[in-house]
Design a protein around this motif. Structure first.
Motif, PDB file in Angstrom:
ATOM      1  N   ASN A 270      -8.121   0.229   5.144  1.00 18.81           N
ATOM      2  CA  ASN A 270      -8.709   0.950   4.431  1.00 18.81           C
ATOM      3  C   ASN A 270      -7.687   2.142   3.148  1.00 18.81           C
ATOM      4  O   ASN A 270      -6.760   1.818   3.701  1.00 18.81           O
ATOM      5  CB  ASN A 270      -9.376   2.288   5.616  1.00 18.81           C
ATOM      6  N   TRP A 271      -8.253   2.212   2.217  1.00 21.97           N
ATOM      7  CA  TRP A 271      -7.929   3.186   1.485  1.00 21.97           C
ATOM      8  C   TRP A 271      -7.569   4.859   1.655  1.00 21.97           C
ATOM      9  O   TRP A 271      -9.372   5.493   1.843  1.00 21.97           O
ATOM     10  CB  TRP A 271      -8.374   3.120  -0.028  1.00 21.97           C
TER      11      TRP A 271
ATOM     12  N   SER B 292      -4.461   6.697  -4.860  1.00 20.90           N
ATOM     13  CA  SER B 292      -4.298   6.187  -4.144  1.00 20.90           C
ATOM     14  C   SER B 292      -3.276   4.979  -3.000  1.00 20.90           C
ATOM     15  O   SER B 292      -2.191   4.234  -4.052  1.00 20.90           O
ATOM     16  CB  SER B 292      -5.469   4.745  -4.620  1.00 20.90           C
TER      17      SER B 292
ATOM     18  N   GLY C 218       0.890  -1.409   0.112  1.00 11.91           N
ATOM     19  CA  GLY C 218       0.239  -0.201   0.144  1.00 11.91           C
ATOM     20  C   GLY C 218       0.671   1.027   0.172  1.00 11.91           C
ATOM     21  O   GLY C 218       0.619   1.846   0.065  1.00 11.91           O
TER      22      GLY C 218
ATOM     23  N   HIS D 209      -2.953   2.684   0.674  1.00  9.24           N
ATOM     24  CA  HIS D 209      -3.986   1.713   1.611  1.00  9.24           C
ATOM     25  C   HIS D 209      -2.757   1.972   3.467  1.00  9.24           C
ATOM     26  O   HIS D 209      -1.605   2.020   3.200  1.00  9.24           O
ATOM     27  CB  HIS D 209      -4.808   0.749   1.147  1.00  9.24           C
TER      28      HIS D 209
END
Length: 101
Positions: free
Chosen positions: A77-78, A98, A5, A100
């Motif tokens: 969660n993003w 984006s 992420g 996460h």
């Protein structure tokens, strides 16, 4: 984006003469750390901004400098991050990217 992420956004100056990397915004998923890195003493600061409201900023600091902001976020969660060049009331920001936790 890395498998965990994490993501880095870099800004490069385009000019005639001494050009190159101005700075970066980085999200480090392991540790929930937002990082702003300013490598160019050009009078502009780097802000790493996150959709949570978290900001890591080099505004007003002498380059080269790195600023880190940490704090737990809900795993999986993003979120979005963006890099902004800042100087006084002027700013120019990248699109959101984006990441996460």
């Amino acid at each position: 984006m890395a498998a965990d992420g994490s993501r880095t956004i870099e800004f490069y100056w385009t000019c005639n003469g001494a050009c190159g990397l101005a700075g970066s915004a980085h999200w480090q998923a392991n540790g929930d750390t937002l990082i702003a890195k300013d490598v160019n003493a050009d009078g502009w600061g780097i802000e790493a901004r996150m959709s949570t409201g978290r900001v890591a900023s080099t505004r007003g600091l002498s380059s080269p400098v790195t600023v880190k902001k940490t704090g737990d976020l809900t795993e999986g969660n993003w979120y979005n991050i963006q890099l902004c060049l800042v100087k006084g009331s002027d700013e120019s920001c990248s699109d959101g990217w984006s990441v996460h936790a």
